[in-house]
Design an enzyme around this catalytic site. Sequence first.
Site, PDB file in Angstrom:
ATOM      1  NE  ARG A 127      -1.787 -59.948  37.673  1.00 24.34           N
ATOM      2  CZ  ARG A 127      -2.976 -59.810  38.253  1.00 24.34           C
ATOM      3  NH1 ARG A 127      -4.061 -60.176  37.610  1.00 24.34           N
ATOM      4  NH2 ARG A 127      -3.086 -59.328  39.477  1.00 24.34           N
TER       5      ARG A 127
ATOM      6  CD  GLN B 251      -5.012 -56.262  41.554  1.00 20.68           C
ATOM      7  OE1 GLN B 251      -4.911 -56.776  40.439  1.00 20.68           O
ATOM      8  NE2 GLN B 251      -5.857 -56.709  42.468  1.00 20.68           N
TER       9      GLN B 251
ATOM     10  CG  ASP C 112     -14.640 -55.837  37.950  1.00 22.83           C
ATOM     11  OD1 ASP C 112     -14.056 -55.801  39.049  1.00 22.83           O
ATOM     12  OD2 ASP C 112     -14.378 -56.671  37.068  1.00 22.83           O
ATOM     13  CD  GLU C 113     -10.130 -54.676  37.633  1.00 22.59           C
ATOM     14  OE1 GLU C 113      -9.541 -54.037  38.525  1.00 22.59           O
ATOM     15  OE2 GLU C 113      -9.804 -55.819  37.290  1.00 22.59           O
TER      16      GLU C 113
ATOM     17  CE  LYS D  18     -11.097 -57.907  39.758  1.00 17.97           C
ATOM     18  NZ  LYS D  18     -11.948 -57.817  38.573  1.00 17.97           N
ATOM     19  CB  THR D  19     -15.174 -62.366  38.025  1.00 21.83           C
ATOM     20  OG1 THR D  19     -14.159 -61.461  37.598  1.00 21.83           O
ATOM     21  CG2 THR D  19     -16.212 -62.521  36.916  1.00 21.83           C
TER      22      THR D  19
END
Length: 739
Positions: free
Chosen positions: A602, A249, A218-219, A32-33
């Site tokens: 993770r 998330q 973002d997020e 996503k980044t």
Amino acid sequence: MDVLSGLNPAQKEAVKHIEGPLLILAGPGSGKTRVITHRIAYLVKTCGASPRRIMAVTFTNKPAREMKERLEKLLGQVAESLTVGTFHAICARILRQDGKPVGLDTNFVIYDEEDQLSLIKQCLQDLDLDPKQYNPQKIRNAISHAKSQHLTSAGFASESGSYWEEVVARVYGRYQEQLEQSNAVDFDDLLMKVVHLFEKHPDILEKYQSRYMHLLVDEFQDTNITQYKLIRMLGGKHRNVCVVGDPDQSIYSWRFADIRNILSFEKDYPDAALIVLEQNYRSTQNILEAASGIISLNSKRKPKKLWTKNQDGTPIFMVKTYNEQDEAQFVVNEILKLSGNDGIKPGDCVVMYRTNAQSRALEEAFMRYGLKYKLVGGTRFYQRREIKDVIAYLRVIQNPFDNISLARIIKVPGRGIGQRTLSDLTNLARDNNHSLFAAMKEVSEGKGPNFTTRIRAAIAGFYRMLMDLIVESQQLRLVEMMDALLERSDYRQHIREEDDGVERWENILELRTVALDFDDLAPGEGLASFLEQVSLVSDADEIENQDDTTTLITLHQAKGLEFPVVFIVGMEEGLLPHRRSMEEGGDELEEERRLCYVGITRAEKHIYLLHTARRSIFGSSAESIPSRFLGDIPEHLVEHKGLTGTMEPQGRSSERYGRRQHDEDEGISIAALLAKKAQAAQPREMIELNPGDRVRHNRFGDGQVIGIKPTGPDKEVIVAFEGVGVKKLLLSMAPLEKI
């Protein structure tokens, strides 16, 4: 450079969709980044958008820094014109420029949690309320919750339905008055005051709406109501609002994040496009299937199917141990076994847990074997006493109306001003409705009762010193300013005279190193920028991987990180899911499932899920029940290790869990384990050692003792081993011999 090269089809679609609202559902490890940065580069390079008209918002400094670095590579120098930062940093910038209409001077300070608690305790005292009866931390949380919902003290008071809420409303009102008098804000105010600014001053809102044609967030699943209002306001004119997130998330409801923001985005923006990023670049296929098996049972989500071109990888290792000590022992043994295989180092491993209390047994095991570890969530650098003291001095120099910082430093170092004098000054300030600094000025000029000649002289000397430093702050660069205050206040001498003064002084020198980054700014400007940055540092910003150091961290803090090897300990009912969620059910239980999903995703190569037969925690010892989440992982993905046994998790797959609770190489019966533990518990005679003695360790080789510290009935021995480095070992456990 072609900004579309290397992107998969879904990523390209997300980058090229530039008109109107867009929701990007990005699974963990889906890049996503990369999508956000390439989308910005596409807007600038291909579409001709001005970098000055683009804003990208993140939640913490670490992804903001990463985003800036990537954009510099993609765009070069023009990237400096972009607005990229956290919600709080961007709002602080807006308030520095345009905050006067909402009562803020440009030199306002930002209070952290410790500052807020100090102020709330003062407010309780002002209102004659007992802090033992009305917990300051609970009041702080209630005020923060109100602000996250964009409720002022008056708004909160109008909705109060209980005596407790009425007390909170009174404290909230007094707390806000004191913040305003100190020209200070807390973290929630940074957001709330910008929304108030935009609501009350449409001309200022218009200025920012016109400037920012493209807004990227973002997020998005972590936003609260106030943040969502802010986003809608900023994007209200051009409506080119791109939000990136993943409902699966969303794990921060306790920080007042509202999952409804992302689940309802398409209702609020009916013309919004939806793009789903499902290809994972981080994990093996087995890890993704295990995570999907757990999260698929949640109802509040948007379905997606994660997949990867990576190999299937190793199985999901489910490990059953007898208790938390054996759980920690297994983790240490496995890290030692993995080290050197497939290029894995101890720093590639992370141990995650649901509650901070679980770290104790892990730390003991790591110390016993001399393994380096970093405990995330311990005392952060910027929360250390000496660092807080120096920053408080700098805050007062920048903003003398900061009552909390002034109250912190007025007695440090000792200068003949005690707690009674501080109370008298505080009462004088309150009675005259002005700041503590103004009260000091009055006393130094001979005004105010209850002050002896000696006390007046001490206050006057301190006041003059601060005034001199305030004047010099407009003439000296930041590091010169810091050096001047350390000498003038005698703080340098004070800290070096303490038992651990050398270590504390080294911390101050490290703070000075940070200040060097601001030394090219003009006097005054460098101080303001430095204080703003250190106020906005979070735990996650201080996490740095080191090859020889394993990370110990809570599941909540691990979000946004990735490691080749992940251990999740305490996979038991009452821990994960936590007992509170089991009592309340519903949304809380779904969030625990999301937390488990975040932890598993993770992992890049290997994942270990550990649970115990029995655990001592929270002051009691009891048999443990395996987490229901273990039963939701498809059986064909699993390899069981550790104890044999029949205890089963409570998930949908509990019927077949436990069938393979054995491992031919590592299986061990409880009886054998108890016998082994009884043998290990026999007291062994500790050898006598002194600093300077030469010793031999069966794994680390020869070394020299450089320090010994008592730790209960035991001793911690610090040894410098040749070619290995310094190790800290428990004398009763370490296989050391004197040579």
